[in-house]
Design a protein around this motif. Structure first.
Motif, PDB file in Angstrom:
ATOM      1  N   UNK A 106      18.476   0.102 -26.050  1.00  0.00           N
ATOM      2  CA  UNK A 106      19.324  -0.903 -25.780  1.00  0.00           C
ATOM      3  C   UNK A 106      20.757  -0.154 -25.630  1.00  0.00           C
ATOM      4  N   UNK A 107      21.425  -0.065 -24.360  1.00  0.00           N
ATOM      5  CA  UNK A 107      22.710   0.420 -24.233  1.00  0.00           C
ATOM      6  C   UNK A 107      22.991   1.731 -24.740  1.00  0.00           C
ATOM      7  N   UNK A 108      21.900   2.507 -24.640  1.00  0.00           N
ATOM      8  CA  UNK A 108      21.981   4.172 -24.935  1.00  0.00           C
ATOM      9  C   UNK A 108      21.265   4.572 -23.694  1.00  0.00           C
ATOM     10  N   UNK A 109      22.128   4.633 -22.448  1.00  0.00           N
ATOM     11  CA  UNK A 109      21.212   4.816 -21.196  1.00  0.00           C
ATOM     12  C   UNK A 109      21.496   6.364 -21.006  1.00  0.00           C
ATOM     13  N   UNK A 110      20.475   6.548 -19.864  1.00  0.00           N
ATOM     14  CA  UNK A 110      20.617   7.872 -19.121  1.00  0.00           C
ATOM     15  C   UNK A 110      21.903   7.732 -18.386  1.00  0.00           C
ATOM     16  N   UNK A 111      22.227   6.564 -17.809  1.00  0.00           N
ATOM     17  CA  UNK A 111      23.535   6.449 -17.195  1.00  0.00           C
ATOM     18  C   UNK A 111      24.406   5.962 -18.160  1.00  0.00           C
ATOM     19  N   UNK A 116      29.675 -21.001 -37.165  1.00  0.00           N
ATOM     20  CA  UNK A 116      30.142 -20.375 -35.808  1.00  0.00           C
ATOM     21  C   UNK A 116      30.105 -18.957 -35.964  1.00  0.00           C
ATOM     22  N   UNK A 117      29.710 -18.298 -35.009  1.00  0.00           N
ATOM     23  CA  UNK A 117      29.638 -16.731 -34.982  1.00  0.00           C
ATOM     24  C   UNK A 117      30.336 -16.174 -33.771  1.00  0.00           C
ATOM     25  N   UNK A 118      30.976 -15.116 -33.684  1.00  0.00           N
ATOM     26  CA  UNK A 118      31.650 -14.544 -32.718  1.00  0.00           C
ATOM     27  C   UNK A 118      30.824 -14.234 -31.739  1.00  0.00           C
ATOM     28  N   UNK A 119      31.180 -14.531 -30.485  1.00  0.00           N
ATOM     29  CA  UNK A 119      30.436 -14.472 -29.194  1.00  0.00           C
ATOM     30  C   UNK A 119      29.894 -12.708 -29.039  1.00  0.00           C
ATOM     31  N   UNK A 120      30.709 -11.841 -29.318  1.00  0.00           N
ATOM     32  CA  UNK A 120      30.321 -10.532 -29.127  1.00  0.00           C
ATOM     33  C   UNK A 120      30.158  -9.720 -30.278  1.00  0.00           C
ATOM     34  N   UNK A 121      28.809  -9.282 -30.328  1.00  0.00           N
ATOM     35  CA  UNK A 121      28.276  -8.580 -31.580  1.00  0.00           C
ATOM     36  C   UNK A 121      28.159  -7.062 -31.334  1.00  0.00           C
ATOM     37  N   UNK A 122      27.407  -6.500 -32.200  1.00  0.00           N
ATOM     38  CA  UNK A 122      27.158  -4.858 -31.675  1.00  0.00           C
ATOM     39  C   UNK A 122      25.668  -4.608 -32.169  1.00  0.00           C
ATOM     40  N   UNK A 154      23.799   4.438 -31.000  1.00  0.00           N
ATOM     41  CA  UNK A 154      25.049   4.633 -31.355  1.00  0.00           C
ATOM     42  C   UNK A 154      25.280   4.935 -32.758  1.00  0.00           C
ATOM     43  N   UNK A 155      24.282   4.520 -33.657  1.00  0.00           N
ATOM     44  CA  UNK A 155      24.753   4.676 -35.060  1.00  0.00           C
ATOM     45  C   UNK A 155      23.645   5.607 -35.578  1.00  0.00           C
ATOM     46  N   UNK A 156      22.885   6.212 -34.826  1.00  0.00           N
ATOM     47  CA  UNK A 156      21.711   7.368 -35.128  1.00  0.00           C
ATOM     48  C   UNK A 156      22.282   8.824 -34.917  1.00  0.00           C
ATOM     49  N   UNK A 197      25.615 -18.328 -19.706  1.00  0.00           N
ATOM     50  CA  UNK A 197      24.531 -19.224 -19.869  1.00  0.00           C
ATOM     51  C   UNK A 197      24.588 -20.048 -21.163  1.00  0.00           C
ATOM     52  N   UNK A 198      24.420 -21.241 -20.990  1.00  0.00           N
ATOM     53  CA  UNK A 198      24.677 -22.343 -22.312  1.00  0.00           C
ATOM     54  C   UNK A 198      23.919 -22.098 -23.417  1.00  0.00           C
ATOM     55  N   UNK A 199      22.723 -21.523 -23.349  1.00  0.00           N
ATOM     56  CA  UNK A 199      21.964 -21.304 -24.434  1.00  0.00           C
ATOM     57  C   UNK A 199      22.290 -20.081 -25.250  1.00  0.00           C
ATOM     58  N   UNK A 200      23.288 -19.201 -24.773  1.00  0.00           N
ATOM     59  CA  UNK A 200      23.586 -17.997 -25.330  1.00  0.00           C
ATOM     60  C   UNK A 200      24.463 -18.108 -26.498  1.00  0.00           C
ATOM     61  N   UNK A 201      24.186 -17.572 -27.664  1.00  0.00           N
ATOM     62  CA  UNK A 201      25.072 -17.515 -28.643  1.00  0.00           C
ATOM     63  C   UNK A 201      25.882 -16.225 -28.771  1.00  0.00           C
ATOM     64  N   UNK A 202      25.252 -15.277 -28.603  1.00  0.00           N
ATOM     65  CA  UNK A 202      26.332 -13.838 -28.523  1.00  0.00           C
ATOM     66  C   UNK A 202      25.371 -12.662 -27.920  1.00  0.00           C
ATOM     67  N   UNK A 203      26.386 -11.952 -27.563  1.00  0.00           N
ATOM     68  CA  UNK A 203      25.665 -10.519 -26.807  1.00  0.00           C
ATOM     69  C   UNK A 203      25.654  -9.353 -27.860  1.00  0.00           C
ATOM     70  N   UNK A 204      24.877  -8.268 -27.925  1.00  0.00           N
ATOM     71  CA  UNK A 204      24.952  -7.269 -28.878  1.00  0.00           C
ATOM     72  C   UNK A 204      24.956  -6.208 -28.305  1.00  0.00           C
ATOM     73  N   UNK A 205      25.886  -5.556 -27.449  1.00  0.00           N
ATOM     74  CA  UNK A 205      25.958  -4.184 -26.794  1.00  0.00           C
ATOM     75  C   UNK A 205      26.166  -3.041 -27.933  1.00  0.00           C
ATOM     76  N   UNK A 206      25.772  -2.149 -27.729  1.00  0.00           N
ATOM     77  CA  UNK A 206      25.913  -0.966 -28.613  1.00  0.00           C
ATOM     78  C   UNK A 206      26.638  -0.116 -28.054  1.00  0.00           C
ATOM     79  N   UNK A 207      27.536   0.571 -28.929  1.00  0.00           N
ATOM     80  CA  UNK A 207      28.481   1.646 -28.670  1.00  0.00           C
ATOM     81  C   UNK A 207      28.853   2.603 -29.766  1.00  0.00           C
ATOM     82  N   UNK A 208      29.073   3.932 -29.629  1.00  0.00           N
ATOM     83  CA  UNK A 208      29.740   4.730 -30.561  1.00  0.00           C
ATOM     84  C   UNK A 208      30.900   5.128 -29.947  1.00  0.00           C
ATOM     85  N   UNK A 209      31.550   4.644 -29.115  1.00  0.00           N
ATOM     86  CA  UNK A 209      32.693   5.111 -28.418  1.00  0.00           C
ATOM     87  C   UNK A 209      33.977   3.869 -28.740  1.00  0.00           C
TER      88      UNK A 209
END
Length: 334
Positions: A11-16, A73-79, A84-86, A293-305
């Protein structure tokens, strides 16, 4: 979760990389190594004008959504933490992560998804949270991953608590449905003991979504985690509507398609039609698509930047994309 997987797609650790789209952060050179860290502290056819997501926006803060099973309630942006943390223990590797966490919590975000099979990610996130006194604020989600049998599941979880420097986590997920029946029983036993608040199941590819939907229907977990993006919308067919019907919270991994979405929009301006939703970058557009989308609670993009973290977090503020704006974004990638 992603994002968050010990598979060829991480996840989110791309070639691109997003480095062509956002300013690269200079790595700090000062600071202590990890060894010096202190031991402290979501019906199908969404284009047809879906109901508004269960969001609550506070001016200047991240939007939040309900966990159906409890009303929390949880914030919609997670991580996410895969990739990224390896990292190692040098200041050049750890200092940017300290800033990533500082910006994350300063914005009101709390949800961090990890796994014991992400090499040292649990160790690193646990130590850095403790170092900054943030463990108590973190909404930690981890997994039972790559183990078979009750004893192995229990042992892995106890080791996870040690590595995360905590005595409990918010969410324990059976990773990619491995040893499902046994590990779900382990997760529920730990929930009964008060060491886990929620139990869940995960996967990360569209070909697994039918199986995941069957599991969700049978097990009715508190959470599910699955891939969903503007380019991979298979979850709209069954998984997301089912979660909405059953009251299962949803975490989204691979919202950037392992970074490949950024290559598809290279040198393209962000559509002006998205401005009303406060979108100023492609990353925000892709995250807001998943969140619309109405079913989604949060997204969890990974980044080390740090700068990417700040950009991701902006997607959690302001209005969601309308059906028309979603169509504009889909067309932009056609």
């Amino acid at each position: 979760m992603p994002d968050n997987h010990r598979f060829p797609l991480i996840e989110e650790t791309a070639v691109y990389s997003r480095r062509k789209f956002l300013t690269t952060t200079a790595l700090a050179t000062a600071g202590l190594g990890l060894a010096a860290c202190r031991d402290a502290a979501q019906a199908g056819g969404v284009g047809a004008a879906p109901a508004a997501p269960s969001s609550e926006a506070v001016s200047g803060a991240l939007n939040t959504r309900l966990v159906p099973s409890t009303g929390e309630r949880v914030p919609v942006i997670g991580m996410g933490t895969s990739g990224s943390f390896e990292v190692g223990q040098s200041a050049a590797e750890l200092d940017p992560l300290r800033e990533v966490l500082k910006r994350f919590f300063a914005a009101g975000a709390t949800l961090i998804d990890t796994a014991p099979t992400y090499s040292v990610a649990e160790d690193v996130i646990g130590a850095l949270l403790a170092e900054q006194g943030l463990t108590i604020k973190a909404w930690l989600a981890t997994k039972l991953s790559g183990v078979t049998g009750r004893e192995a599941g229990m042992a892995q979880f106890e080791d996870t608590l040690r590595r995360l420097k905590t005595d409990k986590v918010a969410l324990l997920q059976v990773h990619n449905l491995g040893d499902l029946k046994t590990q779900m029983a382990v997760a529920r036993e730990l929930k009964a003991q008060g060491k886990v608040k929620y139990v869940g199941v995960t996967h990360y590819v569209e070909r697994a979504q039918e199986e995941l939907a069957n599991v969700v229907q049978a097990e009715k977990p508190d959470f599910l985690q699955i891939n969903y993006s503007v380019a991979s919308r298979g979850a709209e067919k069954r998984v997301l509507p089912l979660a909405q019907d059953l009251g299962v919270a949803v975490l989204i991994n691979r919202a950037f398609e392992d970074g490949k979405l950024f290559a598809q929009v290279k040198d393209k301006p962000v559509p002006e039609a998205l401005a009303d939703a406060g979108v100023t970058s492609w990353a925000q557009a892709f995250l807001k698509f998943a969140l619309s989308h109405p079913a989604v609670t949060a997204v969890i993009p990974a980044t080390g930047k740090p700068d990417r973290q700040s950009d991701n977090l902006k997607a959690g503020t302001g209005p969601d994309l309308t059906p028309a704006q979603r169509d504009v974004l889909i067309a932009a990638l056609a």
